[in-house]
Design a protein around this motif. Sequence first.
Motif, mmCIF file in Angstrom:
data_model
loop_
_atom_site.group_PDB
_atom_site.id
_atom_site.type_symbol
_atom_site.label_atom_id
_atom_site.label_comp_id
_atom_site.label_asym_id
_atom_site.label_seq_id
_atom_site.Cartn_x
_atom_site.Cartn_y
_atom_site.Cartn_z
ATOM 1 N N SER A 64 40.099 33.522 33.565
ATOM 2 C CA SER A 64 38.665 33.411 33.280
ATOM 3 C C SER A 64 38.183 34.413 32.243
ATOM 4 C CB SER A 64 37.854 33.592 34.568
ATOM 5 O OG SER A 64 38.090 34.873 35.138
ATOM 6 N N GLY A 65 38.997 35.426 31.940
ATOM 7 C CA GLY A 65 38.614 36.416 30.948
ATOM 8 C C GLY A 65 38.167 37.744 31.518
ATOM 9 N N LYS A 66 38.456 38.003 32.789
ATOM 10 C CA LYS A 66 37.986 39.233 33.420
ATOM 11 C C LYS A 66 38.671 40.474 32.845
ATOM 12 C CE LYS A 66 41.017 38.205 37.339
ATOM 13 N NZ LYS A 66 41.512 36.954 36.686
ATOM 14 N N SER A 67 39.963 40.371 32.495
ATOM 15 C CA SER A 67 40.652 41.520 31.898
ATOM 16 C C SER A 67 40.060 41.852 30.538
ATOM 17 C CB SER A 67 42.151 41.232 31.761
ATOM 18 O OG SER A 67 42.739 41.013 33.021
ATOM 19 N N TRP A 223 28.844 44.484 41.356
ATOM 20 C CA TRP A 223 29.808 43.392 41.236
ATOM 21 C C TRP A 223 29.415 42.461 40.089
ATOM 22 C CZ3 TRP A 223 34.339 43.320 43.650
ATOM 23 C CH2 TRP A 223 34.497 44.160 44.770
ATOM 24 N N ILE A 224 30.412 42.112 39.285
ATOM 25 C CA ILE A 224 30.256 41.128 38.214
ATOM 26 C C ILE A 224 31.196 39.978 38.513
ATOM 27 C CG2 ILE A 224 30.556 40.668 35.749
ATOM 28 C CD1 ILE A 224 30.052 43.647 35.243
ATOM 29 N N MET A 225 30.706 38.760 38.357
ATOM 30 C CA MET A 225 31.536 37.577 38.603
ATOM 31 C C MET A 225 31.551 36.667 37.384
ATOM 32 S SD MET A 225 31.214 34.678 41.610
ATOM 33 C CE MET A 225 32.640 33.661 42.022
ATOM 34 N N LEU A 226 32.745 36.281 36.965
ATOM 35 C CA LEU A 226 32.917 35.224 35.972
ATOM 36 C C LEU A 226 33.204 33.958 36.779
ATOM 37 C CD1 LEU A 226 35.123 37.190 33.432
ATOM 38 C CD2 LEU A 226 32.803 36.391 33.027
ATOM 39 N N PHE A 231 37.696 25.159 41.415
ATOM 40 C CA PHE A 231 39.102 25.570 41.408
ATOM 41 C C PHE A 231 39.941 24.664 40.514
ATOM 42 C CE2 PHE A 231 43.434 25.645 43.154
ATOM 43 C CZ PHE A 231 43.679 27.012 43.132
ATOM 44 N N ASP A 232 39.463 23.488 40.195
ATOM 45 C CA ASP A 232 40.224 22.536 39.374
ATOM 46 C C ASP A 232 40.589 23.109 38.013
ATOM 47 O OD1 ASP A 232 40.019 20.696 41.413
ATOM 48 O OD2 ASP A 232 38.288 19.665 40.558
ATOM 49 N N CYS A 233 39.807 24.061 37.518
ATOM 50 C CA CYS A 233 40.062 24.647 36.203
ATOM 51 C C CYS A 233 41.244 25.617 36.217
ATOM 52 C CB CYS A 233 38.843 25.403 35.709
ATOM 53 S SG CYS A 233 37.349 24.415 35.545
ATOM 54 N N VAL A 234 41.606 26.104 37.388
ATOM 55 C CA VAL A 234 42.542 27.213 37.475
ATOM 56 C C VAL A 234 43.921 26.849 36.929
ATOM 57 C CG1 VAL A 234 43.733 28.785 39.055
ATOM 58 C CG2 VAL A 234 41.301 28.283 39.375
ATOM 59 N N TYR A 235 44.384 25.631 37.161
ATOM 60 C CA TYR A 235 45.725 25.264 36.689
ATOM 61 C C TYR A 235 45.829 25.412 35.174
ATOM 62 C CZ TYR A 235 49.683 22.480 35.180
ATOM 63 O OH TYR A 235 50.833 22.071 34.554
ATOM 64 N N ARG A 236 44.893 24.826 34.457
ATOM 65 C CA ARG A 236 44.954 24.891 32.986
ATOM 66 C C ARG A 236 44.776 26.319 32.494
ATOM 67 N NH1 ARG A 236 40.892 24.439 29.358
ATOM 68 N NH2 ARG A 236 39.461 23.515 30.878
ATOM 69 N N TRP A 237 43.854 27.062 33.114
ATOM 70 C CA TRP A 237 43.629 28.445 32.697
ATOM 71 C C TRP A 237 44.857 29.309 32.986
ATOM 72 C CZ3 TRP A 237 37.964 29.673 34.689
ATOM 73 C CH2 TRP A 237 37.066 28.817 34.032
ATOM 74 N N MET A 295 30.364 29.689 34.116
ATOM 75 C CA MET A 295 31.192 29.163 33.048
ATOM 76 C C MET A 295 31.383 27.663 33.205
ATOM 77 S SD MET A 295 34.072 32.190 33.237
ATOM 78 C CE MET A 295 34.667 32.015 31.557
ATOM 79 N N ASP A 296 31.668 26.988 32.089
ATOM 80 C CA ASP A 296 32.028 25.574 32.176
ATOM 81 C C ASP A 296 33.550 25.446 32.144
ATOM 82 O OD1 ASP A 296 32.868 25.825 29.531
ATOM 83 O OD2 ASP A 296 31.135 24.758 28.693
ATOM 84 N N ALA A 297 34.043 24.225 32.127
ATOM 85 C CA ALA A 297 35.491 23.995 32.212
ATOM 86 C C ALA A 297 36.239 24.524 30.992
ATOM 87 C CB ALA A 297 35.769 22.505 32.392
ATOM 88 N N GLN A 298 35.530 24.737 29.886
ATOM 89 C CA GLN A 298 36.152 25.281 28.674
ATOM 90 C C GLN A 298 35.996 26.800 28.599
ATOM 91 O OE1 GLN A 298 34.266 22.233 28.520
ATOM 92 N NE2 GLN A 298 36.343 21.395 28.747
ATOM 93 N N ARG A 299 35.520 27.406 29.660
ATOM 94 C CA ARG A 299 35.315 28.844 29.786
ATOM 95 C C ARG A 299 34.154 29.365 28.953
ATOM 96 N NH1 ARG A 299 41.458 31.057 29.534
ATOM 97 N NH2 ARG A 299 41.555 29.391 28.011
#
Length: 308
Positions: A64-67, A223-226, A231-237, A295-299
């Motif tokens: 998701s870009g947290k790092s 706390w910050i959340m992206l 969860f469907d996005c996780v495989y591609r990400w 975020m959307d499915a394209q992050r």
Amino acid sequence: MVLQTVSYNELDNVLTDFLIEQKLPETYRAIAERWFIPVLAKLAERHDTQAGPLIIGINGCQGSGKSTLAALAVAYFQATHHKSAIAISIDDFYLTVVERKKLAENTHSLLRTRGVPGTHDTALANDVLDALIAGDKPVKIPRFDKSIDDRAPESQWDVITPPVDIIIIEGWCMGAQPQEEDDLFVPVNDLEEFEDRTGQWRKFVNHKLSHEYAEFFARFNHWIMLKAPSFDCVYRWRLEQEEKLLASLKPHQRGRAGDQIMSPQQIRRFIQYYQRVTDHTLNTLPARAQVVFEMDAQRAIVALQNSL
């Protein structure tokens, strides 16, 4: 808000250097300026009003870009507010291969695989946090080498010289809460249905969240959340993340990594370990986090919830 404390040229230089260092596209500059910098500026103000380090947790699904956000925060705090900051991944506190093997033998075979709560050394995480807060001696920060699926030798750990003004810890399960025990009964995927038939593994994970992880998370100020759409996005990400890891390895490391770099099929199975906690966190953390980037499915970030 940003221009009141930081000149445009100063911020522009910080972002230019950051994009080069992180090998990010120029489009990230606009994202940072619009969404992230105003939040980081507010957090810098929060540090000014408290004694001791500001402790920030960043949650986000894999990929998701947290790092990247954590690294941006460190660069911004240091260059524009002259604050000492450090970003740590919860992944660096994974148990060693030997420790996870023992856990798998004594508790459940699925605990051999790193990832879920219960496969981190929370005592070590607390010790590091204690030392950073005390600020009276250099602090060793553990590093986990995912290419060999084991903790790096202590000789390769980073050493931080205090004081540290802002401590950031990011990770996929940061801020996660336990579920009600009745909610554990129905499997959420094939991994749970066929490899955790009695529910022992997920009950173990839930117990860890209820106790040692809850105590650790209680130490955080903000706390910050992206927030992924699902969860469907996780495989591609996660697939993109693995490809990036492979590309980052030097030739001699690729041979050493061997089959630790996962195939698409292995990734599809691997993310099932994360599904239950991720789904629950997507539903519960937004109500407790001070900052939620939706975020959307394209992050792409499409909305912001900010109560700082």
